[in-house]
Design an enzyme around this catalytic site. Structure first.
Site, PDB file in Angstrom:
ATOM      1  N   CYS A 236       7.619 -38.518  13.280  1.00  0.00           N
ATOM      2  CA  CYS A 236       8.670 -37.537  13.551  1.00  0.00           C
ATOM      3  C   CYS A 236       8.247 -36.560  14.665  1.00  0.00           C
ATOM      4  CB  CYS A 236       9.055 -36.841  12.258  1.00  0.00           C
ATOM      5  SG  CYS A 236      10.676 -36.066  12.361  1.00  0.00           S
TER       6      CYS A 236
ATOM      7  N   HIS B  31       9.596 -40.380   7.717  1.00  0.00           N
ATOM      8  CA  HIS B  31       8.351 -39.927   7.077  1.00  0.00           C
ATOM      9  C   HIS B  31       7.856 -40.880   5.984  1.00  0.00           C
ATOM     10  CE1 HIS B  31       8.115 -35.641   8.538  1.00  0.00           C
ATOM     11  NE2 HIS B  31       9.367 -35.924   8.871  1.00  0.00           N
TER      12      HIS B  31
ATOM     13  N   GLU C  36       5.018 -41.078   4.730  1.00  0.00           N
ATOM     14  CA  GLU C  36       4.043 -40.407   3.846  1.00  0.00           C
ATOM     15  C   GLU C  36       4.735 -39.746   2.652  1.00  0.00           C
ATOM     16  OE1 GLU C  36       5.172 -39.195   6.584  1.00  0.00           O
ATOM     17  OE2 GLU C  36       5.372 -37.003   6.445  1.00  0.00           O
TER      18      GLU C  36
HETATM   19  N1  GLN Z   1      12.663 -31.319  14.411  1.00  0.00           N
HETATM   20  C1  GLN Z   1      11.232 -31.326  14.476  1.00  0.00           C
HETATM   21  C2  GLN Z   1      10.751 -31.146  15.914  1.00  0.00           C
HETATM   22  O1  GLN Z   1      11.522 -31.147  16.793  1.00  0.00           O
HETATM   23  C3  GLN Z   1      10.668 -32.620  13.886  1.00  0.00           C
HETATM   24  C4  GLN Z   1      10.944 -32.667  12.418  1.00  0.00           C
HETATM   25  C5  GLN Z   1       9.932 -33.422  11.613  1.00  0.00           C
HETATM   26  O2  GLN Z   1       8.810 -33.701  12.053  1.00  0.00           O
HETATM   27  N2  GLN Z   1      10.298 -33.752  10.409  1.00  0.00           N
HETATM   28  O3  GLN Z   1       9.579 -31.019  16.138  1.00  0.00           O
END
Ligand code: GLN
Length: 185
Positions: free
Chosen positions: A78, A169, A171
């Protein structure tokens, strides 16, 4: 095997039980010295802007980019995927080691998680509940990048050599499929 968890901010601790079960040794990495000791690195989910600020402040960007370019396996989850990408929201990315263009928060700004069933043939998974939390969308990819899974048409699990990225995610699920794949890179 020493697996670094970039521990500047975000959901790095959630990877520990997975790595333990896989027989790897998790090491929280917060500086250049820590980085030099690990065999591979997970860049966790969290807030990419905050992680970027600390990485710049601690002089970690160049050493990390150099290790990735010399073949160290790295997995961006992410926000971690955002840090790896070549281009984010039309601007140059932070590490630029994944030939991809991303848009941050493209699925809405929900705080609650959204589990979406995806197919991941490379892991033999037909209905994997992928948890998206304010995820980025991968808009375009170079042909050098393999797409392992999609959410409708959007790539959500991609690989370019030693670099993998998931915009969800793994994890937060109790299985270890993605961690095992990463440890086998
Ligand atoms: N929206 C977050 C960002 O821009 C990422 C969100 C996440 O890692 N769950 O860094």
């Amino acid at each position: 095997m020493l697996v670094g968890l970039l521990g500047l901010q975000g959901a790095f601790l959630d990877h520990i039980p997975h790595l333990d079960r896989c027989g790897a040794t998790p090491v929280v990495v917060r500086d250049i010295q820590g980085l030099s000791r690990v065999d591979r690195l997970i860049i966790p989910g969290g807030e990419s802007t905050v992680m970027t600020k600390f990485m710049v402040e601690f002089g970690m960007l160049e050493p990390l980019r150099a290790r990735i370019n010399s073949g160290m396996p790295v997995w961006g989850v992410c926000a971690g995927a955002i840090l790896l990408a070549e281009q984010v929201d039309g601007k140059s990315g932070v590490l630029g080691v994944l030939s991809a263009q991303l848009t941050r928060n493209a699925y809405g700004r929900q705080i609650a998680s959204d589990a979406i069933s995806i197919r991941v043939p490379v892991l033999g998974l037909e209905n994997y509940p992928a948890i998206f939390i304010r995820a980025p969308r991968i808009d375009t990819l170079d042909p050098s990048v393999t797409v392992h899974a999609r959410r409708e048409i959007d790539p959500v699990f991609v690989q370019e050599g030693n670099v993998i990225a998931t915009t969800f995610h793994p994890e937060l699920n109790s299985d270890d499929f993605f961690h095992r794949y990463f440890l086998d890179l």
